[in-house]
Design a protein around this motif. Structure first.
Motif, mmCIF file in Angstrom:
data_model
loop_
_atom_site.group_PDB
_atom_site.id
_atom_site.type_symbol
_atom_site.label_atom_id
_atom_site.label_comp_id
_atom_site.label_asym_id
_atom_site.label_seq_id
_atom_site.Cartn_x
_atom_site.Cartn_y
_atom_site.Cartn_z
ATOM 1 N N ARG A 1 0.746 -1.167 0.129
ATOM 2 C CA ARG A 1 0.101 0.007 0.057
ATOM 3 C C ARG A 1 0.771 1.251 0.105
ATOM 4 O O ARG A 1 0.389 2.365 -0.448
ATOM 5 C CB ARG A 1 -0.765 -0.103 1.356
ATOM 6 N N GLY B 1 -5.703 -1.383 -4.588
ATOM 7 C CA GLY B 1 -5.288 -2.899 -4.638
ATOM 8 C C GLY B 1 -4.153 -3.093 -5.819
ATOM 9 O O GLY B 1 -4.025 -4.266 -6.100
ATOM 10 N N VAL C 1 -3.051 -7.583 -3.699
ATOM 11 C CA VAL C 1 -3.866 -7.956 -3.130
ATOM 12 C C VAL C 1 -4.163 -9.431 -3.187
ATOM 13 O O VAL C 1 -4.074 -10.469 -2.700
ATOM 14 C CB VAL C 1 -5.366 -7.357 -2.969
#
Length: 165
Positions: A89, A97, A138
């Motif tokens: 992140r 994501g 992700v």
């Protein structure tokens, strides 16, 4: 911001404080200062262990991704996925994501452990399977975490079989 994200942000902030030339590396001499900045007070033995892991060839420098890996490695498995997500992140400025594949290529080639071009290509293929130009970290992290759990289960079964013999 969850605790894992905060920890990643704190590590990045600490690293940046000591990366005065903005080259993505710090002197190994600064490690103790960074750890203190992060609220840790490592023993000499712990510092030596960090140094062996972070600078095995005694080059005198530590890169951000290596430091991030080492400082987050000792976390419980349940927290590991959150911390790994938080480390990605840092580069996901739009919070989608995803990270552009070109940026991920740069991160893998320049900021982490030295990797071969083929290794980077293989990782990028896993992270961007549809060749959209965006790495879906992700999905990638979740898959790697699942793979790790499967590997641990297999290792436990093998260990149990060896004990029976």
């Amino acid at each position: 911001m969850d605790p894992a994200e905060k920890r990643m942000k704190d590590i990045k902030e600490a690293f940046d404080q000591f990366d005065t030339d903005n080259k993505g590396t710090i002197s190994t001499k600064e490690l103790a200062n960074i750890l203190k900045y992060l609220g840790q007070d490592p023993t000499d033995e712990e510092l030596d262990n960090y140094m062996k892991e972070l600078d095995p060839e005694s080059a005198g420098t530590i890169d951000f991704m290596s430091m991030m890996k080492v400082l987050t490695k000792a976390v419980k498995d349940d927290d590991t996925i959150d911390e790994l997500m938080a480390s990605f992140r840092v580069f996901d400025v739009d919070n989608t994501g995803t990270i552009p594949t070109a940026e991920m290529r740069y991160i893998l080639m320049e900021m982490g452990e030295k990797m071969t071009a083929q290794d980077v290509k293989d990782i990028l293929k896993e992270m961007d399977p549809d060749d959209s130009g965006m790495c879906k970290y992700v999905d990638y992290v979740k898959k790697k975490y699942e793979d790790l759990q499967v590997a641990k289960a297999k290792a436990a079964k093998l260990k149990a079989k060896k004990k029976k013999k």
